[in-house]
Every structure is written in structure tokens, then in C-alpha cells.
Scaffold this motif. Sequence first.
Motif, short mmCIF file in Angstrom:
data_model
loop_
_atom_site.label_atom_id
_atom_site.label_comp_id
_atom_site.label_asym_id
_atom_site.label_seq_id
_atom_site.Cartn_x
_atom_site.Cartn_y
_atom_site.Cartn_z
N MET A 144 -1.12 -2.06 -6.56
CA MET A 144 -0.11 -2.73 -5.82
C MET A 144 -0.70 -4.10 -5.15
SD MET A 144 2.78 -1.60 -6.06
CE MET A 144 3.10 -0.16 -7.39
N PRO A 187 -0.05 -7.39 -8.15
CA PRO A 187 0.91 -7.24 -8.98
C PRO A 187 0.94 -7.70 -10.42
CG PRO A 187 1.72 -8.03 -6.72
CD PRO A 187 0.25 -8.11 -6.76
N PHE A 197 0.82 3.72 -10.52
CA PHE A 197 0.29 2.67 -9.78
C PHE A 197 0.36 2.86 -8.24
CE2 PHE A 197 1.17 -0.12 -13.58
CZ PHE A 197 0.16 0.16 -14.35
N CYS A 198 -0.64 2.49 -7.45
CA CYS A 198 -0.24 2.79 -6.06
C CYS A 198 -0.83 1.94 -5.27
CB CYS A 198 -0.59 4.33 -5.75
SG CYS A 198 -2.20 5.01 -5.86
N GLY A 199 -1.13 2.19 -3.91
CA GLY A 199 -1.66 1.62 -2.97
C GLY A 199 -2.73 2.54 -2.36
N VAL A 240 3.65 1.73 -1.49
CA VAL A 240 4.60 1.68 -2.96
C VAL A 240 3.99 2.28 -3.91
CG1 VAL A 240 5.99 0.21 -4.53
CG2 VAL A 240 5.91 -0.48 -2.15
N SER A 256 0.90 -1.18 -0.26
CA SER A 256 -0.21 -0.12 -0.02
C SER A 256 1.00 1.35 -0.04
CB SER A 256 -0.73 0.06 1.31
OG SER A 256 -0.08 -0.04 2.31
N PHE A 290 -0.08 -5.29 -13.26
CA PHE A 290 0.93 -4.00 -13.80
C PHE A 290 0.74 -3.98 -15.15
CE2 PHE A 290 3.76 -4.56 -9.63
CZ PHE A 290 2.67 -3.88 -9.04
#
Lengths: 167, 167
Positions: free
Chosen positions: B85, B88, B112-114, A110, A108, B91
Motif C-alpha cells: 500500500m 501503489p 496487498f496490505c499495509g 487498506v 496502512s 500493485f
Amino acid sequence: MDEVIADAVAEHILRYNRDHDAKITKDDLHGKWLWDVVSLDHHPALEAYLRSEDFFEVLDVMPDAQRVLEALQRKYEVFIATAAMEFPTSFMPKYRWLERHFPFIPPSHVVFCGNKSIIHADYLIDDNPRQLRLFSGEGILFDSPHNVAVTGFRRVKNWREVEAMFL
Amino acid sequence: MDEVIADAVAEHILRYNRDHDAKITKDDLHGKWLWDVVSLDHHPALEAYLRSEDFFEVLDVMPDAQRVLEALQRKYEVFIATAAMEFPTSFMPKYRWLERHFPFIPPSHVVFCGNKSIIHADYLIDDNPRQLRLFSGEGILFDSPHNVAVTGFRRVKNWREVEAMFL
């Protein structure tokens, strides 16, 4: 990640030297990117290394990065933000590298991004002055051969200096 | 991305119905997530769909999303931020999906996040109230079956309403 917690330039130099019978060292990059000291006709090779599936997975961790980030995390909310969008093949290698070397950073926290103007944080520790200029918080320049001449930011030479600054 | 520019829940329902001889529709999700209407012993199957390599690449584009985002981009700096995230394997499919359907959004403006507290922007258009609560700018709730009962945000029913609001 690159040049701050992951030693990407060391691996980049190693692969270039190996394949081109060259002897470049980090000292040769004083004030320059690797791209500046390698002739233009070798730039496609430099780019190919970054696009290879394994490149970002085998990088060495920068000294003290694990210990200091784990300590920072006890006092701060820590995110890892990396400009991965330029190299989509790096997504999975970068993710796995973080899982292996920084298991205490939850997914979460990253961020794979491009332009770091999108990062909302108080501080950004980055080697790239372009990203620090885009960033809306306080940018801290992480020492790297290519940025030795850059001014206008607080500079840290290594993770022990980050530790001293924040802890 | 999901439920705002990409119709992930439609694909999720389609796969679940196909494999479990079920007849769930979006109308059944009034005020609920798909997870709430599927029995607990089927949750691993629901999760497996999201982890399958092709899931996020085949999603339909939400109506008018392309046209309105392209128009917004002429007046605003537009980023696409997605909570990738957690999955994965998503992605590359998500990256390729954006390349195909939103080629006018440069990779530098994809995130791309959390946790979306890390997003620095004036507005966030999101279907997920949890992300909107974390966000530091003004959150705009994009209508979705699961969020019908949520209050506390400006709500848009579709991309035409986004267009009317911002253009």
C-alpha cells in the motif's frame, strides 16, 4: 468496498442497460446477483465492465458511509478490505477512489485481498455471505438486493444502522 | 514478498550503485537498511526506484522459495501478504511477478496490505520485525542484512530452513 461503501451494482446496471437497451433496476435483483438476471451470453459483457479501467473509480459512495466511518474511526481501528484480486485492473482505481472519498483512512489500513478468511478483525461488515462465512470474527451482513434471503448474520440495512450498532 | 521471496534489496542496491557510481553490497547493510547507509540527500532517489513502474517486476526470486512454497502448499493453506500500500505503483508489477514466478498461488490467496496486524494466520514469515510485532500469530523472522541484530523471534536463514521447520 463494493455494495458496502461503493455502489458498484448501480454502475454495473447503468452500463449494462445503456449498452443492451435494457431496463434492469436494483429491485429486479431481489435475492439475485446481476449475473442471475442477465442471460449467459451477456456475461462476458458484464465481466468486461468490471475489468474496464474506469469502472471502480467512478462509483458513487453509499449514503452516510463517509460520515459514519469517520466517526467509527474515533473509537475503533478501521480497515477497508476489498476482494480486489479477481480484478487486477481495479487496484489503482480502487486506491484512488479511497484516497478521494475516504482520505481519513491511511493506506496502512487498506487491504486488497481475495479470500477474507485472511482478515484478522473483530467485525467484518460485508454484503457477501460467502466472505462472512470465511471470516473468523463476527460477520455483519450489509443489506444488498442479492442477499435479502440470507440468514445467520446480524444484518444492517445501511450506515445509519452501523452507527447505531457501534456508536 | 520483499526480502523473503523477492530480492528487492539486490535490485535497489544495483540501481543505486549504477546511478551514483557507488559500490554498496549487501554486506554493507549488516544491521542496517539501505536507507541507513545512503546519505539523506540521496533518499529521494532511493524512493524513486521503488516507485518506478518496473522495479517490482524484475526482482530475482529468493533461492528455493518456489520449491518450498509449493511443497508447503500441499500441507498448509499458504497466503502471500505484502505491504504494497505504501507504493501503489507496485500493485500491477507485484501481481504479475507473482503470476509469473508463483503461478500455483491463486489470486484469492494474495494480499496487498499495509499494517500486517490485519493478517489472520497461524504463522507469518517476514523480514520486518515491525510487521512481526504487529502480527497476532507466531512471527518467524526471515534473515535479512537489516535484521541481524533483532531478537525475540524464531529466525530462519533461508527457505531450506523454512522447509525443515514446517515439513
